[in-house]
Design an enzyme around this catalytic site. Structure first.
Site, mmCIF file in Angstrom:
data_model
loop_
_atom_site.group_PDB
_atom_site.id
_atom_site.type_symbol
_atom_site.label_atom_id
_atom_site.label_comp_id
_atom_site.label_asym_id
_atom_site.label_seq_id
_atom_site.Cartn_x
_atom_site.Cartn_y
_atom_site.Cartn_z
ATOM 1 N N ARG A 103 -7.341 18.877 -94.135
ATOM 2 C CA ARG A 103 -6.018 19.157 -94.419
ATOM 3 C C ARG A 103 -5.005 19.496 -93.090
ATOM 4 N NH1 ARG A 103 -4.634 24.061 -95.708
ATOM 5 N NH2 ARG A 103 -6.216 24.474 -97.283
ATOM 6 N N TYR A 107 19.984 8.306 -90.480
ATOM 7 C CA TYR A 107 19.284 8.058 -91.524
ATOM 8 C C TYR A 107 19.807 8.874 -92.752
ATOM 9 C CZ TYR A 107 14.931 7.332 -94.389
ATOM 10 O OH TYR A 107 14.441 6.904 -95.570
ATOM 11 N N ASP A 132 14.872 11.635 -83.074
ATOM 12 C CA ASP A 132 14.245 10.353 -84.234
ATOM 13 C C ASP A 132 14.271 9.241 -83.376
ATOM 14 O OD1 ASP A 132 13.912 8.669 -86.062
ATOM 15 O OD2 ASP A 132 14.784 9.774 -87.796
ATOM 16 N N LYS A 173 7.363 2.618 -90.174
ATOM 17 C CA LYS A 173 8.115 1.725 -89.864
ATOM 18 C C LYS A 173 7.579 0.869 -88.539
ATOM 19 C CE LYS A 173 10.912 3.466 -92.781
ATOM 20 N NZ LYS A 173 12.275 4.489 -92.322
HETATM 21 C C1 LIG Z 1 12.327 5.696 -92.753
HETATM 22 C C2 LIG Z 1 13.085 6.690 -91.781
HETATM 23 C C3 LIG Z 1 13.111 8.151 -91.968
HETATM 24 C C4 LIG Z 1 12.116 8.866 -92.981
HETATM 25 O O1 LIG Z 1 10.703 8.241 -92.836
HETATM 26 P P1 LIG Z 1 9.636 7.982 -94.274
HETATM 27 O O2 LIG Z 1 8.401 7.742 -93.568
HETATM 28 O O3 LIG Z 1 10.235 7.118 -94.992
HETATM 29 O O4 LIG Z 1 9.625 9.389 -94.700
HETATM 30 C C5 LIG Z 1 13.400 9.067 -90.879
HETATM 31 N N1 LIG Z 1 14.084 8.495 -89.802
HETATM 32 C C6 LIG Z 1 14.523 7.158 -89.766
HETATM 33 C C7 LIG Z 1 15.230 6.721 -88.693
HETATM 34 C C8 LIG Z 1 13.836 6.215 -90.764
HETATM 35 O O5 LIG Z 1 14.343 4.867 -90.478
#
Ligand SMILES: *Cc1c(COP(=O)(O)O)cnc(C)c1O
Length: 393
Positions: free
Chosen positions: A60, A112, A185, A210
């Site tokens: 975990r 996002y 991010d 991504k």
């Molecule tokens: C997709 C995305 C997220 C969220 O991520 P998940 O893996 O879908 O939970 C956060 N920030 C950006 C820029 C994203 O493209």
């Protein structure tokens, strides 16, 4: 092979080389050329109760397959530590839940959307202050920070779906002057194009779903920290206790995907640039939003802050409004109509339909995640789909 420095020590390997090897050392691993999958949920101790393998205790929290992926990420981002999560959203939650009631977050108004909406709701119900600001203007961002109360400044660059570019170094200065941390991010930029920690970020977030994994077959998130301080230990505790971890099989798939990160991102950037140039000033396209174009408001900053390309994401505003944009997307044959981004296959999405009422996204905007296909096929596909858009509509 690493080249030798004048003192005879090998120069540190460059990130693309480290990634291609998956951060893996075959000699230390008993000869395996690729990292193994370690599926155990629990790990044995010796007679003195010390863990036989310090990288595994209970899965975990700690498993050697996660650790392999995490240490590779920490190296690529230049961070002190990294943790994997079961999604990008789970990674974001672990950061926000490390705050205390009364703390304040400043985030950017265009980012996002699922994360922005969750932040707004969570802050409202859990006693956290929350303000959205146009972060492309470093002065507005700084003015929204409340010294002693703002704990997190949250930016995304380039940001969904207009690909605004935010000045990471300026945001870090403003956050630090007020005693706050900067979270970046960096999902869209990836460590290939931007290394936020070098620019002053405290925590880097990735939706590893991504580009990091890159094959649209793993949902994952990651955080990388500049320092392993008390806040970072709270983040780790949130993951360990909340259990929002990736399983070893998926962590292994992600590690495999990351070995081709540098060539995938380079190709996506080249393809996106080719598409942006081709459709800029196209009679059926009102606007191309891509930081690689000199006309994009964030271009100069992107040219300074990013290296190796401007990313694989761009948006087209189709002449004729939402109906023309939706109809155009419906005629595509190579681009796949789907949400998400950062995979080897090109995707397209009408964001306003997905975000629903209240979305700040223009209704004529189509978001393109450009993959690694032959760019001529991508351009031809977009051209044939635009051909039926009525002229001057
Ligand atoms: C997709 C995305 C997220 C969220 O991520 P998940 O893996 O879908 O939970 C956060 N920030 C950006 C820029 C994203 O493209």
């Amino acid at each position: 092979m690493a080249e030798n420095r004048p003192d005879g020590a090998p120069a540190p390997l460059r990130p693309a080389t480290v990634a291609a090897h998956g951060g893996h050392d075959p000699e230390a691993a008993g000869g395996d050329v690729v990292p193994p999958i370690r599926p155990a949920t629990t790990f044995a101790r010796d007679a003195d109760y010390a863990l036989l393998n310090p990288e595994g205790s209970y899965s975990r929290d700690a498993n050697p397959t996660y650790r392999a992926c995490e240490s590779l990420l920490a190296r690529l981002e230049g961070g002190a530590g990294a943790y994997l999560f079961s999604s990008g959203m789970a990674a974001a939650m672990a950061v926000v839940q490390a705050l205390q009631p009364g703390d304040h977050i400043v985030a950017q108004s265009v980012m996002y959307w699922a994360l922005r909406d969750w932040l707004r709701e969570f802050c409202a119900t859990w006693g956290l202050g929350f303000d959205l600001v146009d972060a492309t203007d470093s002065e507005s961002l700084a003015a929204a920070i409340v010294p002693g109360r703002t704990r997190l400044v949250w930016i995304e660059t380039p940001s969904n779906p207009t690909w605004d570019v935010i000045d990471i170094a300026a945001a870090a200065r403003a956050a630090h002057a007020a005693g706050a941390r900067l979270v970046v991010d960096s999902t869209v930029a990836t460590p290939v194009l931007t290394r936020p920690i070098e620019l002053g970020a405290d925590i880097v977030l990735h939706s590893a779903t991504k580009y990091l994994n890159g094959h649209s077959d793993v949902v994952a998130g990651a955080l990388i920290a500049a320092r392993e301080d008390e806040f970072w230990h709270r983040v780790r505790a949130n993951r360990a206790h909340g259990g929002a971890v990736l399983g070893p099989f998926e962590a292994w798939l992600m590690l495999r995907g990351m070995r081709t990160l540098y060539i995938r991102v380079a190709r996506a950037c080249a393809n996106a640039m080719a598409i942006a140039r081709h459709f800029d000033a196209h009679p059926k396209v009102a606007e191309v939003l891509y930081p690689g174009l000199e006309t994009h408001p964030g271009h100069d900053l992107a040219a300074r802050q990013m290296s190796g390309g401007f990313g694989g994401m761009l948006s087209l505003r189709v002449r004729g409004g939402a109906q023309a944009a939706l109809a155009m997307a419906g005629r595509l044959r190579v681009f796949v109509r789907a949400t998400s981004l950062g995979g080897v296959e090109s995707l397209i999405e009408h964001r306003a339909s997905i975000e629903g009422p209240g979305s700040p996204v223009p209704p004529d905007l189509l978001r393109l995640s450009v993959g690694i296909e032959d760019p001529a096929d991508l351009i031809a596909d977009l051209e044939q789909a635009l051909a039926d858009v009525p002229p001057g509509s």
